[in-house]
Design a protein around this motif. Sequence first.
Motif, PDB file in Angstrom:
ATOM      1  N   SER A  25       0.817  -1.215   0.000  1.00 28.67           N
ATOM      2  CA  SER A  25       0.000   0.000   0.000  1.00 28.67           C
ATOM      3  C   SER A  25       0.851   1.266   0.000  1.00 28.67           C
ATOM      4  CB  SER A  25      -0.939   0.007   1.208  1.00 28.67           C
ATOM      5  OG  SER A  25      -0.215  -0.123   2.417  1.00 28.67           O
ATOM      6  N   THR A  26       2.016   1.237   0.640  1.00 26.26           N
ATOM      7  CA  THR A  26       2.876   2.418   0.683  1.00 26.26           C
ATOM      8  C   THR A  26       3.324   2.832  -0.705  1.00 26.26           C
ATOM      9  OG1 THR A  26       3.684   1.777   2.877  1.00 26.26           O
ATOM     10  CG2 THR A  26       5.004   3.378   1.646  1.00 26.26           C
ATOM     11  N   GLN A  27       3.597   1.838  -1.545  1.00 22.96           N
ATOM     12  CA  GLN A  27       4.106   2.121  -2.891  1.00 22.96           C
ATOM     13  C   GLN A  27       3.087   2.876  -3.734  1.00 22.96           C
ATOM     14  OE1 GLN A  27       5.184  -1.283  -5.401  1.00 22.96           O
ATOM     15  NE2 GLN A  27       7.201  -0.354  -5.652  1.00 22.96           N
ATOM     16  N   PHE A  28       1.800   2.631  -3.514  1.00 21.71           N
ATOM     17  CA  PHE A  28       0.777   3.375  -4.248  1.00 21.71           C
ATOM     18  C   PHE A  28       1.003   4.882  -4.095  1.00 21.71           C
ATOM     19  CE2 PHE A  28      -2.039  -0.488  -3.833  1.00 21.71           C
ATOM     20  CZ  PHE A  28      -2.236  -0.678  -5.191  1.00 21.71           C
ATOM     21  N   TYR A  29       1.253   5.323  -2.883  1.00 15.01           N
ATOM     22  CA  TYR A  29       1.377   6.758  -2.608  1.00 15.01           C
ATOM     23  C   TYR A  29       2.744   7.300  -3.022  1.00 15.01           C
ATOM     24  CZ  TYR A  29      -2.865   5.704  -0.107  1.00 15.01           C
ATOM     25  OH  TYR A  29      -4.130   5.277   0.197  1.00 15.01           O
ATOM     26  N   GLU A  30       3.795   6.501  -2.835  1.00 12.56           N
ATOM     27  CA  GLU A  30       5.130   6.934  -3.248  1.00 12.56           C
ATOM     28  C   GLU A  30       5.198   7.188  -4.751  1.00 12.56           C
ATOM     29  OE1 GLU A  30       7.548   3.733  -1.906  1.00 12.56           O
ATOM     30  OE2 GLU A  30       7.846   4.565   0.112  1.00 12.56           O
ATOM     31  N   VAL A  31       4.563   6.295  -5.537  1.00 12.08           N
ATOM     32  CA  VAL A  31       4.651   6.383  -6.990  1.00 12.08           C
ATOM     33  C   VAL A  31       3.502   7.196  -7.586  1.00 12.08           C
ATOM     34  CG1 VAL A  31       4.729   5.058  -9.138  1.00 12.08           C
ATOM     35  CG2 VAL A  31       5.880   4.185  -7.097  1.00 12.08           C
ATOM     36  N   ASN A  32       2.270   6.865  -7.199  1.00 16.50           N
ATOM     37  CA  ASN A  32       1.118   7.510  -7.832  1.00 16.50           C
ATOM     38  C   ASN A  32       0.918   8.947  -7.391  1.00 16.50           C
ATOM     39  OD1 ASN A  32       0.721   5.026  -8.959  1.00 16.50           O
ATOM     40  ND2 ASN A  32      -1.087   4.497  -7.769  1.00 16.50           N
ATOM     41  N   THR A  33       1.278   9.260  -6.167  1.00 16.65           N
ATOM     42  CA  THR A  33       1.028  10.608  -5.632  1.00 16.65           C
ATOM     43  C   THR A  33       2.296  11.453  -5.624  1.00 16.65           C
ATOM     44  OG1 THR A  33      -0.681   9.649  -4.190  1.00 16.65           O
ATOM     45  CG2 THR A  33       0.019  11.905  -3.731  1.00 16.65           C
ATOM     46  N   ILE A  34       3.260  11.050  -4.812  1.00 20.05           N
ATOM     47  CA  ILE A  34       4.442  11.892  -4.594  1.00 20.05           C
ATOM     48  C   ILE A  34       5.274  12.051  -5.861  1.00 20.05           C
ATOM     49  CG2 ILE A  34       6.591  12.111  -3.291  1.00 20.05           C
ATOM     50  CD1 ILE A  34       5.121  10.622  -0.992  1.00 20.05           C
ATOM     51  N   ALA A  35       5.454  10.960  -6.612  1.00 18.55           N
ATOM     52  CA  ALA A  35       6.275  11.044  -7.826  1.00 18.55           C
ATOM     53  C   ALA A  35       5.649  11.983  -8.855  1.00 18.55           C
ATOM     54  CB  ALA A  35       6.483   9.659  -8.420  1.00 18.55           C
ATOM     55  N   THR A  36       4.325  12.012  -8.926  1.00 17.94           N
ATOM     56  CA  THR A  36       3.663  12.918  -9.866  1.00 17.94           C
ATOM     57  C   THR A  36       3.954  14.374  -9.511  1.00 17.94           C
ATOM     58  OG1 THR A  36       1.893  11.320 -10.219  1.00 17.94           O
ATOM     59  CG2 THR A  36       1.446  13.600 -10.854  1.00 17.94           C
ATOM     60  N   ILE A  37       3.883  14.691  -8.239  1.00 16.60           N
ATOM     61  CA  ILE A  37       4.184  16.062  -7.810  1.00 16.60           C
ATOM     62  C   ILE A  37       5.660  16.373  -8.030  1.00 16.60           C
ATOM     63  CG2 ILE A  37       4.070  17.679  -5.872  1.00 16.60           C
ATOM     64  CD1 ILE A  37       1.356  16.643  -7.129  1.00 16.60           C
ATOM     65  N   ASN A  38       6.525  15.361  -7.887  1.00 12.75           N
ATOM     66  CA  ASN A  38       7.945  15.552  -8.210  1.00 12.75           C
ATOM     67  C   ASN A  38       8.124  16.034  -9.649  1.00 12.75           C
ATOM     68  OD1 ASN A  38       8.876  14.755  -5.709  1.00 12.75           O
ATOM     69  ND2 ASN A  38       9.437  12.674  -6.352  1.00 12.75           N
ATOM     70  N   ILE A  39       7.358  15.451 -10.563  1.00 14.96           N
ATOM     71  CA  ILE A  39       7.456  15.836 -11.975  1.00 14.96           C
ATOM     72  C   ILE A  39       7.073  17.301 -12.155  1.00 14.96           C
ATOM     73  CG2 ILE A  39       6.441  15.490 -14.267  1.00 14.96           C
ATOM     74  CD1 ILE A  39       6.211  12.502 -13.565  1.00 14.96           C
TER      75      ILE A  39
END
Length: 292
Positions: free
Chosen positions: A77-91
Amino acid sequence: MKKVLITAIDSFTGKHLSAYLENAGYDVYGTSFIEHGAKKYQCDITKKEALSAVLKTVTPDFLIHLAGISFVGSKNSTQFYEVNTIATINILDTLLDLNIHPKKIILASSATVYGNQGLSVLDESLCPKPANHYGASKYAMETLAQNYFDKLPILISRPFNYTGTGQAENFLIPKIVKAFKEKKEVLELGNLHVSREFNDIGFVCEAYTRMLTCKESGEILNIASGRGIQLLDAVAMMNEIAGYKIKIKINPAFVRKNEIESLTGSAEKLFSFIGTLKQQEFKYTLRDMFEA
């Protein structure tokens, strides 16, 4: 040529979309988590320095962000937020830090953000009620990304279910098609009485292509057709295509809690932005997958 950067270019959607855009005259680049090659850059999108290197090299005119954890049944479940949420804002932050302003940025969310609404057709005016970590991570991404609407020309897409050749077999329709390819006598499924759009991947690629050049930005759009298909009807179509009738068995391990019974979307807003889209009948999509 117009340069477009696709994150997760080697994903199911990325492979189809890159070919579709190349045929439409775009100069296509992409990121991949594990592979690299001509116009393809290995990049962990959770790392800002990796994103910065790619964006500085490509300086895209358009950006389509597809990368994410998309299998709802994933147990991390943690990976959902690391990739789907935080990584998008990183972009988005990295684009601003580098002063790169593409003509259009498309962020792929998901129709699962709606959750169970108790409605047969879902439109963008509804308040999302995600029922799992995948949907919640995408909704969190949408909420944060809206803070960038005044800084970057962003469209957020909410694709409803779609399928086609090359989709991973842990997704429902490819799993069904595989069982028929292997001439299995029994097919184990979970929730049988569900209805989904199951749009063709070509429909989705055309939607993304038109979204790149539509005048609107700062909006959320369903990628939908409103064409709901019962799961058992899909099995019946495959019975006909394969020439035999498979036996269906319910496996309790495949029955999801909080399963969304009906998930079809309103295409009204999408079509008002990019024009009406048509697609082939679902039985032909199934046939293409079966014969591939």
